[in-house]
Design an enzyme around this catalytic site. Structure first.
Site, PDB file in Angstrom:
ATOM      1  N   LYS A  49       0.848  -1.206   0.000  1.00  0.00           N
ATOM      2  CA  LYS A  49       0.000   0.000   0.000  1.00  0.00           C
ATOM      3  C   LYS A  49       0.883   1.255   0.000  1.00  0.00           C
ATOM      4  CE  LYS A  49      -3.740  -2.521   2.164  1.00  0.00           C
ATOM      5  NZ  LYS A  49      -4.399  -2.996   3.378  1.00  0.00           N
ATOM      6  N   GLN A  93      -4.786  -1.450   9.489  1.00  0.00           N
ATOM      7  CA  GLN A  93      -4.680  -2.816   8.955  1.00  0.00           C
ATOM      8  C   GLN A  93      -5.205  -3.811   9.994  1.00  0.00           C
ATOM      9  OE1 GLN A  93      -3.675  -3.554   5.824  1.00  0.00           O
ATOM     10  NE2 GLN A  93      -3.927  -5.738   6.130  1.00  0.00           N
ATOM     11  N   ASP A 116     -11.523   2.450   4.226  1.00  0.00           N
ATOM     12  CA  ASP A 116     -11.921   1.042   4.117  1.00  0.00           C
ATOM     13  C   ASP A 116     -13.436   0.865   4.085  1.00  0.00           C
ATOM     14  OD1 ASP A 116      -9.885  -0.950   4.057  1.00  0.00           O
ATOM     15  OD2 ASP A 116      -9.293  -0.435   6.104  1.00  0.00           O
TER      16      ASP A 116
HETATM   17  N1  GUN Z   1      -7.027  -7.004   6.469  1.00  0.00           N
HETATM   18  C1  GUN Z   1      -7.328  -7.805   5.418  1.00  0.00           C
HETATM   19  N2  GUN Z   1      -7.958  -7.094   4.450  1.00  0.00           N
HETATM   20  C2  GUN Z   1      -8.032  -5.822   4.899  1.00  0.00           C
HETATM   21  C3  GUN Z   1      -8.578  -4.621   4.344  1.00  0.00           C
HETATM   22  O1  GUN Z   1      -9.119  -4.570   3.228  1.00  0.00           O
HETATM   23  N3  GUN Z   1      -8.451  -3.516   5.118  1.00  0.00           N
HETATM   24  C4  GUN Z   1      -7.884  -3.540   6.356  1.00  0.00           C
HETATM   25  N4  GUN Z   1      -7.844  -2.411   7.047  1.00  0.00           N
HETATM   26  N5  GUN Z   1      -7.389  -4.630   6.898  1.00  0.00           N
HETATM   27  C5  GUN Z   1      -7.462  -5.765   6.169  1.00  0.00           C
END
Ligand code: GUN
Length: 280
Positions: A49, A93, A116
């Protein structure tokens, strides 16, 4: 033989588009990513990311913490990021270290910066058929893949296997918005095979290799594989028995190269959209 859906290609078109838009804009979108977990997969996701944000010309802020991080410190950081005008999107995350309260942290993020789409306000908006500030990245990416291949959603029976807050539930809401008939299956579903056999669009988001076998798929179904499990040999494996299912399905996503690239593409698009919204 089913057509293989190329998530990498659709994602790279989206990246190109975003890169050009950002080059043309005076200010830059800012994405803050918080990693409070020592899970090796999460570390890789966060690094990618960060890399993609920088490639697209975004401001990237990454906060990595070891196990000594307290709830108090994390709450303080979220408040700071909510106030920081240079930060348009905040991503925490998941999962977090066990001693941290995940839901409380999600609810502290300003819903307008919730890149998200996990905040209950955004989830609620989604389920009311309203526009959330941001739509969850993986489900949004799946809808883009289907549309990118002109796959009809309206009136189709979509079976989603998995009921997580990250994929299954928001995906069901987005498919409903597209007028699909939606069924969510999960670990307590009885006779999964009888159900998946009725799916025109079958989406698996379980995280268990080969949970979807050829005998569970209707001929001509569209099969979307959200599962990613790292094998002992470090190769990634989806939920679907790809080699056997590909001859039954009309379209199928590979792992890797299917849904995964779309998740990050949608994260970048969400960040850009939040940036525009906050600079109106
Ligand atoms: N953990 C696994 N997939 C995701 C996601 O799309 N966003 C976040 N914040 N954590 C994750």
């Amino acid at each position: 033989m089913g057509e293989i859906i190329d998530g990498k290609k659709i994602a790279s078109q989206l990246f190109e588009d975003l890169k050009i838009k950002v080059q043309k804009s005076i200010d830059k979108p800012g994405l803050a990513v918080v990693l409070a977990n020592d899970n090796p997969s999460s570390k890789i996701y966060v690094a990618s990311k960060e890399k993609k944000s920088l490639e697209l010309g975004y401001r990237s802020y990454v906060y990595r913490f070891d196990k000594s991080i307290t709830m108090g410190k994390l709450i303080e950081l979220i408040h700071e990021l909510n106030e920081n005008k240079k930060v348009n999107g905040i991503l925490v995350q998941l999962p977090l270290y066990e001693h941290l309260d995940e839901q409380k942290i999600i609810e502290l993020i300003n819903p307008k910066k919730d890149v998200d789409g996990f905040h209950p306000i955004n989830v609620g908006k989604l389920y009311c058929g309203l526009e959330p500030w941001a739509k969850c990245c993986t489900p949004k990416g799946i809808i883009k893949l289907l549309k990118g291949y002109n796959i009809q959603i309206e009136g189709k029976h979509a079976v989603v296997v998995g009921r997580s807050n990250i994929v299954g539930k928001p995906l069901a809401a987005l498919l409903l918005k597209e007028n699909a008939t939606v069924t969510i299956a999960h670990s307590k579903t009885k006779n999964l095979k009888a159900l998946t056999k009725t799916a025109d669009i079958l989406i698996s988001a379980v995280g268990r290799p080969n949970i979807i076998t050829a005998d569970m798929v209707k001929k001509g179904a569209v099969v979307i594989d959200v599962g990613i499990t790292k094998q002992y040999d470090r190769f990634l494996k989806g939920d679907v028995d790809f080699d056997k299912v590909k001859s039954i399905a009309s379209y199928i996503t590979p792992v890797p190269g299917g849904v995964g690239p779309m998740t990050i593409a949608c994260l970048m698009e969400n960040t850009y959209e939040l940036f525009l919204e906050q600079n109106k």
